[in-house]
Design an enzyme around this catalytic site. Structure first.
Site, PDB file in Angstrom:
ATOM      1  CD  GLN B 212     -96.541   4.990 -41.599  1.00 50.00           C
ATOM      2  OE1 GLN B 212     -95.386   5.208 -41.620  1.00 50.00           O
ATOM      3  NE2 GLN B 212     -97.492   5.501 -42.433  1.00 50.00           N
ATOM      4  CG  ASP B 253     -99.453   2.169 -50.808  1.00 48.91           C
ATOM      5  OD1 ASP B 253     -98.352   1.848 -50.527  1.00 48.91           O
ATOM      6  OD2 ASP B 253    -100.394   2.589 -50.057  1.00 48.91           O
TER       7      ASP B 253
END
Lengths: 362, 362
Positions: B212, B253
């Site tokens: 990513q 997260d």
């Protein structure tokens, strides 16, 4: 420059990996760029081919490029002998070849060590004919193959005891049979431990950018019936925190007199992580990896390689056009993070200035 | 399941990235699997499409999957309304959809937070017609997009001051516009700092296995005229040792009440390295990332993903057949390694139990 593939069907089935061999006067390398997809061979008899092979990592690993370059220099000597008017011209030409080989990769010291040895042999017999010297050089260089395997076996024997109480070990890059002339340094220790009956889970870092862990280490351990577990480089800390890593073992490209060790990029991060988790961190390397000319790791040149090694994987680009990249191929782990340096002359521990000096003299 | 590509030519030229939008009743996502090669869109109006999109990382990043799932649930409500006999059946069906969405990825808590909010809205008006409730849900869910961008701007403002004296910053994965509804969390702080005139060199970790950093963060920063430098995950320690990294900033997260933070695999290693080099380590995340139900990071479930994410890059296999793999998608950084958590409600510091409780209540 186009590589010349040379398939040796007999060897493909052999269980013993011979990354470097001399066959019918040709210098033959396993083409490590093709693994694990294909086991192919590369003819590096010409000096330009050998320089290409070292730069482009057809052959890689500090001990392997040392021996390959020595054999390359001897092969060059055999070519030069009939072309030179006298031994002086022969030596002068050899010196050019030696320097070209030494300049092909800057970090690993074994390249210098091995080529200097075979060159010194040439210089030691000025009264001999060039052809005689050249043959001596090739004999000497080929002997380095067996020497290296013997050394790795000793490293393995010396290091295996350190893994006796381990259930798992993590390694980085490829310090295996493919990085040497056979058996390997870090993987040699793992092989020796497994041979001794130690049941080891072997974790292998992928080792971006060139993925030597994923491509080479997994492949060569699987051939030996040791099934490793591949992780990405980013997972090492997580595995350590989970208690899944009992020891880290890596090779080295150059070790300073104080024990600072250059090895594949990412090694330093592992050493910091190992220390934070109180996990032993071992470097396995032949004495020839120690550079007596330098006092600390700060003096080790770090090769910066092509950005495309980071940007392109298997021919596919992974980042946008114009992406800026840094691509240092190695890093230096300071001696204070290294639990022990495993050599053929024994297991060296801090204070390294003392233990390394003793090992160099033994 | 086959993704349905939907190209919106107008948006491709727009400078503002809208990873999630609702257009003419369709739920449209940027298909992040295609970046940086192609800017394509994915129609996730059907529940099964949204679940696929979250699982397969068409949309990813904790804040983004939260909002996407909330909108997905609202879109499902609009479909269900005319099919259900009464509001009770409608709510029962919605609950099934909500659970399906929440089960699609386990680690990010924003997914639960956002879907619970939009579901609670449905439950709060049992006397209303399903179609009225469904429209309210969609209005509420769409508002989350603007809320998220506003929150990220606040995170950016709050965090930018921390980078005032920095020449360089390292980030991992993508905590950018693409991971949110726009501006980003960690990249939002970087954007705000740059907007304030801070001259920053931004290092971006590749972030294996899904890359990513290389694929998304480099691309989205380049669009903003911020040219980052890409490194492999294995190079972070080296860059820190060279003094090239003044701060590390990442997203999250899920954050426990004690400040332990789950984020993309590799984050924990960076935090250990940052501490060893006395470099500040910042987590930038909205308050919705804090999970008030858990006391410590040990309770955060870590998603284990498909081994092929490690083994196959751009469709090309990198390791031998039969390679064993571990592929945890996240790790947990303990609070004691986190210099500060940057939220829209301010910059939180240790003791986190106190500062997080206060931030949750403010």
């Amino acid at each position: 420059m186009e590589p010349i593939a040379s398939t040796l069907p007999g060897q493909a089935e052999m269980n013993v990996l011979q990354p470097i061999s001399v066959q019918d006067g040709r210098v033959i390398l396993i083409d490590q760029r093709q693994l694990p997809e294909k086991l192919e061979y590369f003819d590096a008899t010409e000096l330009s081919q050998m320089v290409f092979a070292i730069k482009e990592m057809v052959v890689r690993g500090a001990p392997a490029i040392g021996v390959a370059a020595a054999i390359g220099l001897a092969a060059r000597a055999i070519q030069l002998a009939p072309e030179c008017a006298d031994t002086a011209e022969f030596i002068a030409q050899l010196k050019i070849a030696k320097n070209t080989l030494q300049d092909s990769r800057p970090t690993a010291v074994n390249l210098r060590w091995a080529t200097e040895q075979v060159f010194a042999l040439a210089c030691s017999q000025p009264a001999s004919a060039a052809s005689v010297i050249a043959n001596d050089m090739m004999k000497f260089a080929q002997n380095l193959i067996d020497d290296d395997i013997r050394i790795n076996r000793s490293i393995g024997d010396n290091g295996a005891a350190l893994l006796n109480d381990c259930l798992s070990v993590l390694t980085h890059c490829n310090a295996g049979a493919l990085a040497t002339c056979g058996w390997g340094t870090a993987l040699g220790v793992i092989r020796s431990a497994v041979e001794n009956g130690v049941k080891l889970t072997v974790y292998v870092d992928e080792t971006r950018p060139r993925q030597q862990g994923a491509r080479l280490t997994v492949w060569e351990l699987q051939r030996d019936g040791i099934t490793p577990t591949l992780i990405t480089d980013s997972m090492a800390g997580y595995m350590m925190a989970k208690g899944k890593v009992d020891a880290v073992i890596v090779g080295a490209d150059r070790i300073a007199r104080n024990g600072d060790a250059a090895n594949k990029i990412g090694t330093y991060s592992l050493a910091v992580l190992a220390r934070a988790h109180e996990i032993p961190f071992y470097v396995a390397a032949p004495i020839s990896t120690i550079d007596p000319l330098i006092a600390t790791g700060a003096e080790i040149p770090i090769e910066e390689r092509d950005p495309d090694e980071v940007l392109v994987i298997s021919g596919q680009r992974i980042a946008a056009e114009g992406t800026r990249v840094e691509n240092p191929a190695f890093d230096v782990t300071p001696a204070h993070l290294i639990t022990a340096v495993i050599t053929e002359n024994g297991v060296l521990r801090a204070p390294y200035v003392k233990s390394i000096t003793e090992a160099l003299e033994s």
